[in-house]
Scaffold this motif. Structure first.
Motif, PDB file in Angstrom:
ATOM      1  N   VAL A  12       0.870  -1.169   0.000  1.00  0.00           N
ATOM      2  CA  VAL A  12       0.000   0.000   0.000  1.00  0.00           C
ATOM      3  C   VAL A  12       0.907   1.220   0.000  1.00  0.00           C
ATOM      4  O   VAL A  12       1.906   1.257   0.714  1.00  0.00           O
ATOM      5  CB  VAL A  12      -0.907   0.023   1.259  1.00  0.00           C
ATOM      6  N   VAL A  13       0.559   2.229  -0.801  1.00  0.00           N
ATOM      7  CA  VAL A  13       1.382   3.428  -0.899  1.00  0.00           C
ATOM      8  C   VAL A  13       0.849   4.508   0.044  1.00  0.00           C
ATOM      9  O   VAL A  13      -0.333   4.838   0.005  1.00  0.00           O
ATOM     10  CB  VAL A  13       1.397   3.965  -2.348  1.00  0.00           C
ATOM     11  N   VAL A  14       1.715   4.999   0.893  1.00  0.00           N
ATOM     12  CA  VAL A  14       1.419   6.170   1.719  1.00  0.00           C
ATOM     13  C   VAL A  14       2.257   7.288   1.098  1.00  0.00           C
ATOM     14  O   VAL A  14       3.439   7.423   1.400  1.00  0.00           O
ATOM     15  CB  VAL A  14       1.770   5.941   3.204  1.00  0.00           C
ATOM     16  N   SER A  15       1.653   8.056   0.195  1.00  0.00           N
ATOM     17  CA  SER A  15       2.410   8.978  -0.655  1.00  0.00           C
ATOM     18  C   SER A  15       3.189  10.033   0.126  1.00  0.00           C
ATOM     19  O   SER A  15       4.283  10.409  -0.265  1.00  0.00           O
ATOM     20  CB  SER A  15       1.487   9.653  -1.665  1.00  0.00           C
ATOM     21  N   SER A  16       2.673  10.498   1.229  1.00  0.00           N
ATOM     22  CA  SER A  16       3.381  11.528   2.006  1.00  0.00           C
ATOM     23  C   SER A  16       4.456  10.919   2.901  1.00  0.00           C
ATOM     24  O   SER A  16       5.311  11.638   3.415  1.00  0.00           O
ATOM     25  CB  SER A  16       2.388  12.310   2.869  1.00  0.00           C
ATOM     26  N   GLY A  17       4.403   9.611   3.127  1.00  0.00           N
ATOM     27  CA  GLY A  17       5.366   8.965   4.011  1.00  0.00           C
ATOM     28  C   GLY A  17       5.081   9.189   5.487  1.00  0.00           C
ATOM     29  O   GLY A  17       5.896   8.860   6.336  1.00  0.00           O
ATOM     30  N   GLU A  18       3.918   9.756   5.783  1.00  0.00           N
ATOM     31  CA  GLU A  18       3.578  10.021   7.182  1.00  0.00           C
ATOM     32  C   GLU A  18       2.071  10.082   7.356  1.00  0.00           C
ATOM     33  O   GLU A  18       1.323  10.316   6.413  1.00  0.00           O
ATOM     34  CB  GLU A  18       4.217  11.324   7.661  1.00  0.00           C
ATOM     35  N   LEU A  19       1.667   9.840   8.584  1.00  0.00           N
ATOM     36  CA  LEU A  19       0.277  10.012   8.988  1.00  0.00           C
ATOM     37  C   LEU A  19       0.264  11.093  10.054  1.00  0.00           C
ATOM     38  O   LEU A  19       1.016  11.011  11.028  1.00  0.00           O
ATOM     39  CB  LEU A  19      -0.299   8.710   9.552  1.00  0.00           C
ATOM     40  N   ARG A  20      -0.576  12.099   9.866  1.00  0.00           N
ATOM     41  CA  ARG A  20      -0.687  13.189  10.844  1.00  0.00           C
ATOM     42  C   ARG A  20      -2.058  13.119  11.501  1.00  0.00           C
ATOM     43  O   ARG A  20      -3.075  13.073  10.815  1.00  0.00           O
ATOM     44  CB  ARG A  20      -0.496  14.545  10.180  1.00  0.00           C
ATOM     45  N   ILE A  21      -2.059  13.122  12.817  1.00  0.00           N
ATOM     46  CA  ILE A  21      -3.294  13.021  13.585  1.00  0.00           C
ATOM     47  C   ILE A  21      -3.479  14.303  14.384  1.00  0.00           C
ATOM     48  O   ILE A  21      -2.732  14.551  15.344  1.00  0.00           O
ATOM     49  CB  ILE A  21      -3.260  11.804  14.533  1.00  0.00           C
ATOM     50  N   PRO A  22      -4.458  15.154  14.000  1.00  0.00           N
ATOM     51  CA  PRO A  22      -4.707  16.376  14.773  1.00  0.00           C
ATOM     52  C   PRO A  22      -5.341  16.051  16.121  1.00  0.00           C
ATOM     53  O   PRO A  22      -6.168  15.146  16.229  1.00  0.00           O
ATOM     54  CB  PRO A  22      -5.659  17.177  13.893  1.00  0.00           C
ATOM     55  N   LEU A  23      -4.956  16.795  17.147  1.00  0.00           N
ATOM     56  CA  LEU A  23      -5.433  16.523  18.500  1.00  0.00           C
ATOM     57  C   LEU A  23      -6.356  17.590  19.060  1.00  0.00           C
ATOM     58  O   LEU A  23      -6.990  17.370  20.068  1.00  0.00           O
ATOM     59  CB  LEU A  23      -4.241  16.408  19.466  1.00  0.00           C
ATOM     60  N   GLY A  24      -6.376  18.737  18.469  1.00  0.00           N
ATOM     61  CA  GLY A  24      -6.992  19.874  19.141  1.00  0.00           C
ATOM     62  C   GLY A  24      -5.902  20.462  20.009  1.00  0.00           C
ATOM     63  O   GLY A  24      -5.099  21.238  19.533  1.00  0.00           O
ATOM     64  N   SER A  25      -5.810  20.042  21.245  1.00  0.00           N
ATOM     65  CA  SER A  25      -4.716  20.463  22.113  1.00  0.00           C
ATOM     66  C   SER A  25      -4.596  19.505  23.292  1.00  0.00           C
ATOM     67  O   SER A  25      -5.580  19.160  23.918  1.00  0.00           O
ATOM     68  CB  SER A  25      -4.953  21.889  22.619  1.00  0.00           C
ATOM     69  N   ALA A  26      -3.377  19.093  23.563  1.00  0.00           N
ATOM     70  CA  ALA A  26      -3.078  18.273  24.738  1.00  0.00           C
ATOM     71  C   ALA A  26      -1.979  18.989  25.511  1.00  0.00           C
ATOM     72  O   ALA A  26      -0.948  19.335  24.947  1.00  0.00           O
ATOM     73  CB  ALA A  26      -2.613  16.881  24.319  1.00  0.00           C
ATOM     74  N   ARG A  27      -2.197  19.224  26.774  1.00  0.00           N
ATOM     75  CA  ARG A  27      -1.252  19.984  27.603  1.00  0.00           C
ATOM     76  C   ARG A  27      -0.222  19.043  28.221  1.00  0.00           C
ATOM     77  O   ARG A  27      -0.581  18.095  28.923  1.00  0.00           O
ATOM     78  CB  ARG A  27      -2.009  20.727  28.708  1.00  0.00           C
ATOM     79  N   VAL A  28       1.053  19.305  27.945  1.00  0.00           N
ATOM     80  CA  VAL A  28       2.150  18.566  28.572  1.00  0.00           C
ATOM     81  C   VAL A  28       2.614  19.400  29.757  1.00  0.00           C
ATOM     82  O   VAL A  28       3.004  20.550  29.609  1.00  0.00           O
ATOM     83  CB  VAL A  28       3.324  18.350  27.588  1.00  0.00           C
ATOM     84  N   ARG A  29       2.557  18.815  30.945  1.00  0.00           N
ATOM     85  CA  ARG A  29       2.953  19.515  32.174  1.00  0.00           C
ATOM     86  C   ARG A  29       4.240  18.900  32.716  1.00  0.00           C
ATOM     87  O   ARG A  29       4.488  17.707  32.565  1.00  0.00           O
ATOM     88  CB  ARG A  29       1.844  19.429  33.206  1.00  0.00           C
ATOM     89  N   ALA A  30       5.026  19.739  33.353  1.00  0.00           N
ATOM     90  CA  ALA A  30       6.317  19.310  33.895  1.00  0.00           C
ATOM     91  C   ALA A  30       6.152  18.139  34.856  1.00  0.00           C
ATOM     92  O   ALA A  30       5.254  18.141  35.698  1.00  0.00           O
ATOM     93  CB  ALA A  30       7.004  20.472  34.604  1.00  0.00           C
ATOM     94  N   GLN A  31       6.976  17.140  34.696  1.00  0.00           N
ATOM     95  CA  GLN A  31       7.074  15.962  35.547  1.00  0.00           C
ATOM     96  C   GLN A  31       5.802  15.106  35.584  1.00  0.00           C
ATOM     97  O   GLN A  31       5.642  14.291  36.484  1.00  0.00           O
ATOM     98  CB  GLN A  31       7.475  16.354  36.966  1.00  0.00           C
ATOM     99  N   LEU A  32       4.905  15.279  34.593  1.00  0.00           N
ATOM    100  CA  LEU A  32       3.687  14.471  34.528  1.00  0.00           C
ATOM    101  C   LEU A  32       3.641  13.735  33.187  1.00  0.00           C
ATOM    102  O   LEU A  32       4.316  14.109  32.237  1.00  0.00           O
ATOM    103  CB  LEU A  32       2.439  15.337  34.688  1.00  0.00           C
ATOM    104  N   ASN A  33       2.805  12.695  33.111  1.00  0.00           N
ATOM    105  CA  ASN A  33       2.617  11.938  31.875  1.00  0.00           C
ATOM    106  C   ASN A  33       1.338  12.397  31.184  1.00  0.00           C
ATOM    107  O   ASN A  33       0.291  12.485  31.812  1.00  0.00           O
ATOM    108  CB  ASN A  33       2.542  10.443  32.184  1.00  0.00           C
ATOM    109  N   THR A  34       1.438  12.683  29.896  1.00  0.00           N
ATOM    110  CA  THR A  34       0.286  13.040  29.084  1.00  0.00           C
ATOM    111  C   THR A  34       0.035  11.889  28.121  1.00  0.00           C
ATOM    112  O   THR A  34       0.895  11.549  27.320  1.00  0.00           O
ATOM    113  CB  THR A  34       0.538  14.338  28.293  1.00  0.00           C
ATOM    114  N   SER A  35      -1.134  11.272  28.202  1.00  0.00           N
ATOM    115  CA  SER A  35      -1.487  10.149  27.324  1.00  0.00           C
ATOM    116  C   SER A  35      -2.341  10.644  26.171  1.00  0.00           C
ATOM    117  O   SER A  35      -3.306  11.363  26.353  1.00  0.00           O
ATOM    118  CB  SER A  35      -2.252   9.084  28.108  1.00  0.00           C
TER     119      SER A  35
END
Length: 172
Positions: A148-171
């Motif tokens: 199967v050809v993935v012409s761009s070589g990548e898949l991009r998944i928009p999230l809206g926004s996910a906040r990464v906070r210091a010393q915490l895990n963001t799933s």
């Protein structure tokens, strides 16, 4: 004069003692990291009403119905995009481990695709670099995988926004 010199010497020694103590205390205080961890999971596809994830719930009369048996995608790296950054410079790679996923496989279990440190920020997109993909379709070559050809070589998944906070895990 000796008394004045002796007083200055005492004040100088007291100042050195205080400065040395302050430096010692400041060197032993750990620096708090300003980055968190981002974990990217794949959760599989949902079953349709007939319990078959590979077939549309409605059939159209007169059209050949093919069934996708598997769709294996080889992921070479996973990156996240920082909110407000341009498309070229806003990416942070969190994993470069090669992974093969069958994205048509229905499952109730999530699969960890990537995990890595990311500076404290808002993440708006996940990019999966794809190095290859194959699909097995019923009725074609006895269900053997075809490229199967993935012409761009990548898949991009928009999230809206996910906040990464210091010393915490963001799933994601």
């Amino acid at each position: 004069m000796e008394r004045a010199l002796l007083g200055m010497l005492y004040f100088g020694l007291a100042g050195l003692l205080i400065a040395g103590s302050a430096i010692t205390v400041l060197e032993t205080v750990p620096v708090v990291a300003k980055e968190g961890t981002v974990s990217v999971y794949f959760s599989g596809i949902a079953l349709n009403t007939r319990g078959d994830p590979n077939v549309l719930p409605q059939t159209v009369q007169g059209i050949l119905s093919l069934r996708i048996l598997s769709l294996n995608v080889t992921i070479a790296s996973v990156s996240v995009h920082r909110a407000g950054a341009d498309d070229e410079s806003g990416w942070t790679e969190i994993s470069s481990n090669l992974m093969v996923l069958d994205i048509m496989k229905s499952t109730d279990v999530t699969t960890l695709i990537a995990m890595g440190p990311v500076p404290q920020q808002n993440v708006t997109m996940v990019r999966l670099k794809v190095t290859g993909a194959t699909a097995a379709v019923s009725g074609s070559s006895a269900g053997s995988p075809e490229p199967v050809v993935v012409s761009s070589g990548e898949l991009r998944i928009p999230l809206g926004s996910a906040r990464v906070r210091a010393q915490l895990n963001t799933s994601i």
